[in-house]
Design a protein around this motif. Sequence first.
Motif, PDB file in Angstrom:
ATOM      1  N   PHE A 362       0.914  -1.039   0.038  1.00  0.00           N
ATOM      2  CA  PHE A 362      -0.148  -0.006  -0.169  1.00  0.00           C
ATOM      3  C   PHE A 362       0.816   1.289   0.105  1.00  0.00           C
ATOM      4  N   MET A 363       2.136   1.195   0.733  1.00  0.00           N
ATOM      5  CA  MET A 363       2.955   2.315   0.493  1.00  0.00           C
ATOM      6  C   MET A 363       3.294   2.578  -0.792  1.00  0.00           C
ATOM      7  N   ALA A 364       3.571   1.613  -1.631  1.00  0.00           N
ATOM      8  CA  ALA A 364       3.749   1.794  -3.128  1.00  0.00           C
ATOM      9  C   ALA A 364       2.779   2.493  -4.036  1.00  0.00           C
ATOM     10  N   ALA A 365       1.522   2.618  -3.190  1.00  0.00           N
ATOM     11  CA  ALA A 365       0.433   3.185  -4.063  1.00  0.00           C
ATOM     12  C   ALA A 365       0.546   4.397  -4.565  1.00  0.00           C
ATOM     13  N   PHE A 366       1.451   5.051  -4.035  1.00  0.00           N
ATOM     14  CA  PHE A 366       1.397   6.543  -4.513  1.00  0.00           C
ATOM     15  C   PHE A 366       2.295   6.734  -5.793  1.00  0.00           C
ATOM     16  N   SER A 367       2.781   5.655  -6.446  1.00  0.00           N
ATOM     17  CA  SER A 367       3.200   5.562  -7.819  1.00  0.00           C
ATOM     18  C   SER A 367       2.243   5.999  -8.946  1.00  0.00           C
ATOM     19  N   PRO A 368       2.573   6.708  -9.766  1.00  0.00           N
ATOM     20  CA  PRO A 368       1.730   7.127 -10.998  1.00  0.00           C
ATOM     21  C   PRO A 368       1.246   5.914 -11.690  1.00  0.00           C
ATOM     22  N   ALA A 369       1.920   4.730 -11.709  1.00  0.00           N
ATOM     23  CA  ALA A 369       1.632   3.659 -12.272  1.00  0.00           C
ATOM     24  C   ALA A 369       0.441   2.859 -11.449  1.00  0.00           C
ATOM     25  N   SER A 370       0.127   2.946 -10.315  1.00  0.00           N
ATOM     26  CA  SER A 370      -0.677   2.211  -9.281  1.00  0.00           C
ATOM     27  C   SER A 370      -1.883   3.404  -9.185  1.00  0.00           C
ATOM     28  N   THR A 371      -2.913   2.771  -8.443  1.00  0.00           N
ATOM     29  CA  THR A 371      -4.159   3.518  -8.680  1.00  0.00           C
ATOM     30  C   THR A 371      -4.270   4.635  -7.716  1.00  0.00           C
ATOM     31  N   GLY A 372      -3.278   4.703  -6.690  1.00  0.00           N
ATOM     32  CA  GLY A 372      -3.397   6.048  -5.814  1.00  0.00           C
ATOM     33  C   GLY A 372      -2.713   6.940  -6.607  1.00  0.00           C
ATOM     34  N   GLY A 373      -1.582   6.803  -7.047  1.00  0.00           N
ATOM     35  CA  GLY A 373      -0.787   8.037  -7.880  1.00  0.00           C
ATOM     36  C   GLY A 373      -1.623   8.452  -8.856  1.00  0.00           C
ATOM     37  N   ALA A 374      -2.008   7.457  -9.813  1.00  0.00           N
ATOM     38  CA  ALA A 374      -3.132   7.927 -10.938  1.00  0.00           C
ATOM     39  C   ALA A 374      -4.154   8.767 -10.369  1.00  0.00           C
ATOM     40  N   THR A 375      -4.510   8.449  -9.348  1.00  0.00           N
ATOM     41  CA  THR A 375      -6.071   9.142  -8.847  1.00  0.00           C
ATOM     42  C   THR A 375      -5.424  10.501  -8.589  1.00  0.00           C
ATOM     43  N   ILE A 376      -4.336  10.730  -7.895  1.00  0.00           N
ATOM     44  CA  ILE A 376      -3.907  12.100  -7.249  1.00  0.00           C
ATOM     45  C   ILE A 376      -3.511  12.831  -8.645  1.00  0.00           C
TER      46      ILE A 376
END
Length: 422
Positions: A362-376
């Motif tokens: 979950f800490m990796a989720a800030f990556s733009p390739a992941s859902t979290g980063g893409a959402t940001i």
Amino acid sequence: MESNFALLSLVFLVVVLVIGFLRKINMGLIAIGAALIIGRIAGVSDSTIIGGFNTSLFMTLLGTSFLFSMAVNNGTLDLFAKKILKLTGRYGWLVPIVFTLLTFVISASGPGNIPTVALSGPLAIIIGIQMGIDPVFLALLSVMACNLGCMSQISNGGIIAANLGAETAFAGTFEASLFINCILVAVLFTAILYIRFKAYKIKGGLNGGEFQNLPAFNQKQWITLAACAAMIAAVFITGVNVGLVACLLGVILVIFGVANEKAAIKIMPWGTFILVCGVSVLMKVVVSLGGIDLMTNALTSMMNEHTAAPILGLTAGIMSWFSSTTGVVMPTLIPTAAGIAETFQGAVGYTELVSAVTITSFMAAFSPASTGGATIIAQYAVFKKMDEEESNRLFMRLFIISVLSVLFSVALAAIGFYGLVK
């Protein structure tokens, strides 16, 4: 021959991950097709393959998503969040703390990370712009709180973890400790970001803009809030399956005209359901062919009791840069945790290993390739105009933050932090 099938099943798993990432196709659908192919090659029956579809997990995710999609659709959760945040008044330094706590609690209460980030993500950008602070700061808090909050026993991440550990000797013993670890990391991460962005210097409050003259809850919203509270109470008091009670309450809301089921169904994360349950079909085949045992033995050969948690955590973080935590990383790595814990005969705990996997992922989720980063990036672009250069800078900024966050979690695993809670 059996060892060859075990290796082949792992090769199929890797191929599914690669194809899903490169072609942007739902990995759950690819996994089901791959399960049929490897099943035919290795002589696995169709009934065994179909049996890998976790109907209990599907019902649980379906029910909770159905109820809380209604709460999102009729504006209940959005208004509830804004009213709580407005209570901070003129104390601007308090806003990030309350925002993070509120987001975490909402995610943990049943909606899970995907619906909650749809609610809190835009709020983060709006609050940042209104208060003149970096919107990315609050967006990072939003993604973190949504993801770690969903690991409660009645939210999607916690439910998936419990299902993955249900057939091990550790079933029923790790779920609460796993969530406590998530709470502790959420507090630590919030404190680090709070100091890094000097949030203690924030002036002003949330009395204007989107937060000015907030309407009162209408009758339908009060009933929706009561239904959400009833679900939580029923689960913890009676132990009833959260998916079943959520479905019942959702149907009651529809019958009495409180919510529109068609609108709720439309915004439900069906792709996530397919992803999670589809990958579980392939994982059933991988397990039956000995692939998980082979992976466990390979990992333990590189580990000792001191390096097991950080190595497993780092593996999870790297995988999460390119795939879903709940849909891919957890179903792939958590099944190895029981074997690793047993190999080291209690020197490293099952909870410690599962915590390293889920939290680092979950800490990796800030990556733009992941859902979290893409959402940001997507939500930032909605409220703030960005040219291509600024968009690229934000992309790199989020990826660097993601790398540092993974290393932060791996460091916690290395010092035994995830093993403190038994």
